[in-house]
Write a protein that holds these residues in place. Sequence first.
Motif, PDB file in Angstrom:
ATOM      1  N   SER A 142     -10.121  -7.302  -4.539  1.00  0.00           N
ATOM      2  CA  SER A 142      -9.892  -6.209  -3.610  1.00  0.00           C
ATOM      3  C   SER A 142     -11.182  -5.430  -3.407  1.00  0.00           C
ATOM      4  O   SER A 142     -11.988  -5.301  -4.331  1.00  0.00           O
ATOM      5  N   ILE A 143     -11.386  -4.904  -2.198  1.00  0.00           N
ATOM      6  CA  ILE A 143     -12.575  -4.117  -1.908  1.00  0.00           C
ATOM      7  C   ILE A 143     -12.334  -2.681  -2.316  1.00  0.00           C
ATOM      8  O   ILE A 143     -11.364  -2.044  -1.877  1.00  0.00           O
ATOM      9  N   ASN A 144     -13.195  -2.175  -3.170  1.00  0.00           N
ATOM     10  CA  ASN A 144     -12.998  -0.858  -3.775  1.00  0.00           C
ATOM     11  C   ASN A 144     -13.484   0.240  -2.846  1.00  0.00           C
ATOM     12  O   ASN A 144     -14.571   0.789  -3.010  1.00  0.00           O
ATOM     13  N   ASP A 145     -12.685   0.536  -1.832  1.00  0.00           N
ATOM     14  CA  ASP A 145     -12.984   1.607  -0.892  1.00  0.00           C
ATOM     15  C   ASP A 145     -11.673   2.043  -0.259  1.00  0.00           C
ATOM     16  O   ASP A 145     -10.635   1.389  -0.423  1.00  0.00           O
ATOM     17  N   ILE A 146     -11.721   3.141   0.486  1.00  0.00           N
ATOM     18  CA  ILE A 146     -10.522   3.678   1.120  1.00  0.00           C
ATOM     19  C   ILE A 146     -10.665   3.557   2.629  1.00  0.00           C
ATOM     20  O   ILE A 146     -11.635   4.041   3.212  1.00  0.00           O
ATOM     21  N   PHE A 147      -9.704   2.926   3.269  1.00  0.00           N
ATOM     22  CA  PHE A 147      -9.725   2.735   4.713  1.00  0.00           C
ATOM     23  C   PHE A 147      -8.446   3.313   5.318  1.00  0.00           C
ATOM     24  O   PHE A 147      -7.361   2.728   5.167  1.00  0.00           O
ATOM     25  N   VAL A 148      -8.566   4.459   5.963  1.00  0.00           N
ATOM     26  CA  VAL A 148      -7.419   5.105   6.596  1.00  0.00           C
ATOM     27  C   VAL A 148      -7.789   5.561   8.000  1.00  0.00           C
ATOM     28  O   VAL A 148      -8.966   5.764   8.311  1.00  0.00           O
ATOM     29  N   LEU A 149      -6.793   5.736   8.835  1.00  0.00           N
ATOM     30  CA  LEU A 149      -7.017   6.206  10.203  1.00  0.00           C
ATOM     31  C   LEU A 149      -5.747   6.861  10.713  1.00  0.00           C
ATOM     32  O   LEU A 149      -4.639   6.352  10.485  1.00  0.00           O
ATOM     33  N   GLN A 150      -5.932   7.977  11.420  1.00  0.00           N
ATOM     34  CA  GLN A 150      -4.810   8.650  12.072  1.00  0.00           C
ATOM     35  C   GLN A 150      -5.046   8.618  13.578  1.00  0.00           C
ATOM     36  O   GLN A 150      -6.113   9.009  14.047  1.00  0.00           O
TER      37      GLN A 150
END
Length: 277
Positions: free
Chosen positions: A211-219
């Motif tokens: 898994s890629i250790n980062d946070i990917f979010v979008l609103q």
Amino acid sequence: MKKIIIYIFAAMLFFPTCIEPFNPDIAEYDNLLVVDGLISDQAGPYTVKLSKTSSIEKPEFLFETGAQVIIYDNLGNSEILTETGTGIYKTSEEGIRGITGRKYKLYIKTYDNKEYESNYVKLLEPIDIDTVYGNFDLQQTFGSDIFHEGYQFYIKTQSNSNSTINFLWEPVETYEYNAEFQIEEYYDVAAQSFRPYPNPREFYTCYRTSSINDIFVLQVNDINNIQSPLCFVSADTKKLSIKYSLLVNQYTISDTTFNYWNNLKKILSHENSFYNI
């Protein structure tokens, strides 16, 4: 009952300086329960990981064992999770299943009889992924003027909703690469000597999935065609040396969940953050 929501020295003549120590008061954040879990519309088993925060003077991973963990839905169904590993609790293969439109909550009773309970959260309608693709790009290393070649990956999806939608993406990468060296010899214990290895390339080609250790979010608000950047993969590593694949899990999440992940992303990505690791 508690509620939980899922040395540099500078010698300067005649210009002395001083540094004042900063000692944040964080003792109250020791020994707090940390809950990591996910329920989706995909078949289980679902996993909940429990741990405790540790002292900053002695950082360590503290598992929370011997707890009672229960998942409830708003129709009266529930399941007690089984501790299958240290601090790892799972539903059964044929256990409770996430169904779109239903609401779910988590109840935890720790070994020392402390109780925690989340609010009910509605499982939102999933949205299909249109495309995941990569473009050649040049990007700078953090804190450096050096540019690196690589591929910037993006995700495209579509929405027919006229309301606010929150996305959470979990990319998982798989790549093929070669080891630094081939196996040329092995030691024969019986003969007490080294012999040529019969198949030098047997363990030369390798594969890795992580898994890629980062946070990917979008609103997004009232947008039908949605495109967002994901990870950048540098050609300086072995990841792009032979074959590379990116699998992305896409989740539609509540406003509360989005705010949590988005705030955490801001803290971890701030260039001058005290909390950067």
